[in-house]
Design a protein around this motif. Sequence first.
Motif, PDB file in Angstrom:
ATOM      1  N   PRO A 191       0.809  -1.236   0.000  1.00 22.26           N
ATOM      2  CA  PRO A 191       0.000   0.000   0.000  1.00 22.26           C
ATOM      3  C   PRO A 191       0.836   1.277   0.000  1.00 22.26           C
ATOM      4  O   PRO A 191       0.336   2.342  -0.356  1.00 22.26           O
ATOM      5  CB  PRO A 191      -0.795  -0.119   1.314  1.00 22.26           C
ATOM      6  N   MET A 192       2.112   1.174   0.395  1.00 21.27           N
ATOM      7  CA  MET A 192       2.975   2.358   0.461  1.00 21.27           C
ATOM      8  C   MET A 192       3.773   2.569  -0.825  1.00 21.27           C
ATOM      9  O   MET A 192       4.470   3.566  -0.953  1.00 21.27           O
ATOM     10  CB  MET A 192       3.919   2.235   1.652  1.00 21.27           C
ATOM     11  N   THR A 194       3.687   3.889  -4.050  1.00 23.90           N
ATOM     12  CA  THR A 194       2.838   4.766  -4.852  1.00 23.90           C
ATOM     13  C   THR A 194       3.126   4.577  -6.337  1.00 23.90           C
ATOM     14  O   THR A 194       4.207   4.101  -6.731  1.00 23.90           O
ATOM     15  CB  THR A 194       3.082   6.231  -4.486  1.00 23.90           C
ATOM     16  N   LYS A 195       2.170   4.970  -7.156  1.00 29.38           N
ATOM     17  CA  LYS A 195       2.359   4.881  -8.605  1.00 29.38           C
ATOM     18  C   LYS A 195       3.524   5.752  -9.058  1.00 29.38           C
ATOM     19  O   LYS A 195       4.294   5.370  -9.953  1.00 29.38           O
ATOM     20  CB  LYS A 195       1.072   5.303  -9.318  1.00 29.38           C
ATOM     21  N   ALA A 196       3.657   6.902  -8.429  1.00 28.79           N
ATOM     22  CA  ALA A 196       4.731   7.822  -8.814  1.00 28.79           C
ATOM     23  C   ALA A 196       6.100   7.211  -8.509  1.00 28.79           C
ATOM     24  O   ALA A 196       7.027   7.288  -9.324  1.00 28.79           O
ATOM     25  CB  ALA A 196       4.565   9.148  -8.073  1.00 28.79           C
ATOM     26  N   LYS A 197       6.222   6.602  -7.331  1.00 31.04           N
ATOM     27  CA  LYS A 197       7.495   5.982  -6.963  1.00 31.04           C
ATOM     28  C   LYS A 197       7.806   4.805  -7.875  1.00 31.04           C
ATOM     29  O   LYS A 197       8.940   4.645  -8.344  1.00 31.04           O
ATOM     30  CB  LYS A 197       7.448   5.525  -5.504  1.00 31.04           C
TER      31      LYS A 197
END
Length: 599
Positions: A191-192, A194-197
């Motif tokens: 869950p941590m 992110t799409k950006a990461k």
Amino acid sequence: MSTLTTALETGTFKGVDFEAKTDPATVAKDYGELTGNLFGKLGAPHVSATKPTFIGNGADRAKSSLTWAWGLPGGKWTYESEVELAKKGEEWQFVWEPTVVAPTLAAGRSLHVETVPQQRGEILSTSGATLVADRPVVTVGIDKTLLDPVAAPAAARDVAAIVGINPKRYAKRVRASGDKAFVEALSIRKPMMTKAKAAKIGKIKGAAMLNRTLPLGPTKEFASPVIGIVGEVTAEQMKKNPGSYLPGDLAGLSGLQARYDARLRGKPGLQVKVLGDEGEVLKELYNTDPVDGEALAITLDARLQKSAEKVLKGIKPESALVAIRPSDGAVLAAANGKDNKMNLATYGQAAPGSTFKAATTLALLRKGFNPESQVNCPAKATVDGKTFKNDSWYPKSALGQITLAHAVAESCNTAMVGAADEVSHAEIASAAASLGFGIDRDAGFTSYFGQIPEPAGDTEHAADLIGQGKVLASPLVMASVVASIQAGHTVIPNLVEGQVAKPSGVEPLAADEAKQLRTILRGVVTDGTGRGLIDVPGKPVIAKTGTAEFDRDGRRLTHTWMIAAQGDLAVAVYVDEGKNGASTSGPLVEGFLRMANER
């Protein structure tokens, strides 16, 4: 024969004579292909040989049986093969065939071992609730098969910067690994991620993201220094525990996960197969089923642990909170501040300051004092040229002749220092032990139970009475001190089910002593430095504040403490740098007790 068996164990065939001028380097290459991934997974085999016997009627051909033993976790895989020898002149030469390695092998075939994952044991609460279980993560790393090895360190630095680890150290690990290695950078809870990461990582050539599961608590912070982490087994662990692990196995790396790894990890299943030249399975040679690990039950209460971590979340200095159930010593919470460099909750070592006056007071009670006994509280007290003072906020109205209870409530240092002639070091140490302090033992988890060593002189003895000198404590043991007072008997904390110990060689805490101590510590809340706890809902609260001076980088700073108990709950809070126990640690205790009372 020893030259051949040594070569088969090492993979180096230099100096071994083969028939028909077979090149040792060619044999070595062939051997590497035949043994597949066995050396990488199982390590080197042990190979022994029988004395050669002649074949047929002649005296120029012979054979020898080879016994192979490959090391496995908790055992070995053994089998036999044969090697032929041919006589050339006066010398014997070995005949190299794939069947030397295993009877089922032939040109184009190879051995291959696979592990069948086992289920690691969960960490449960003693009530049966799951605290640590397999949870989905994304493991980020560099796959060196996806890029030129020369470019791998630079890619590693880019990945490290995104996931928040040390770029230089990670690049060094990547550089040192094999050309086909996957080198993990960090596993991130799904869950941590992110799409950006994920998009940034995906743009780096050689970076890879693997979906898998790891044993984790319900949150990232959940008792992590105490419970520990699970990751790929280290070379040091494999060396220390030969025959227990295979490369790539998951193992406990710290905390309870490491301490009880043998119990939790179980044993992976293994399959050794013969593969064809296209990787197809031709035959299975060896197979064991996985053995799941056993669960470990601990006393942590998930709700109280989360509450403790929430209380400490906004504290910038290193901090810790430990909560114990006085009736049975169960550790219900062991929380560390988010910026702690180590597990301070159960293993911290700092001067306890005035919270140690609980032990000093018990020693005085045993010398005939009672809560109403008169003691002198001057502004200053001198021992062997050393001047002791009360804290700057100490009320002037509480100076002079006051009761012992009042001296403890307002935390008069000079009254305790003035009692140095009344109690010996041995009597202080004995009183402390009756409260669970300084009873060193293996508790089944990383723990520190405090120290009060023999003082060097009168000044140090006086300092010991106010929790300075060479007295050291952990939040765990200070929670035990107030738990003992609340319970009316010596409390020894326990965390792991089945690891409960009873104190031996310790003078028991008498019921009347505990009652008087509770009366005195209740006065801290009603009339002293613990007034901030007076309106905490629920049963009456007892408490003691503490402030301990220390020097760091040329500055005089203070550790701050508070210990408290309410009903069947005892708590100790420590903050590495603060103003004083009442104003720094007190609100944290209050916040925790209020949350504990919420149902």
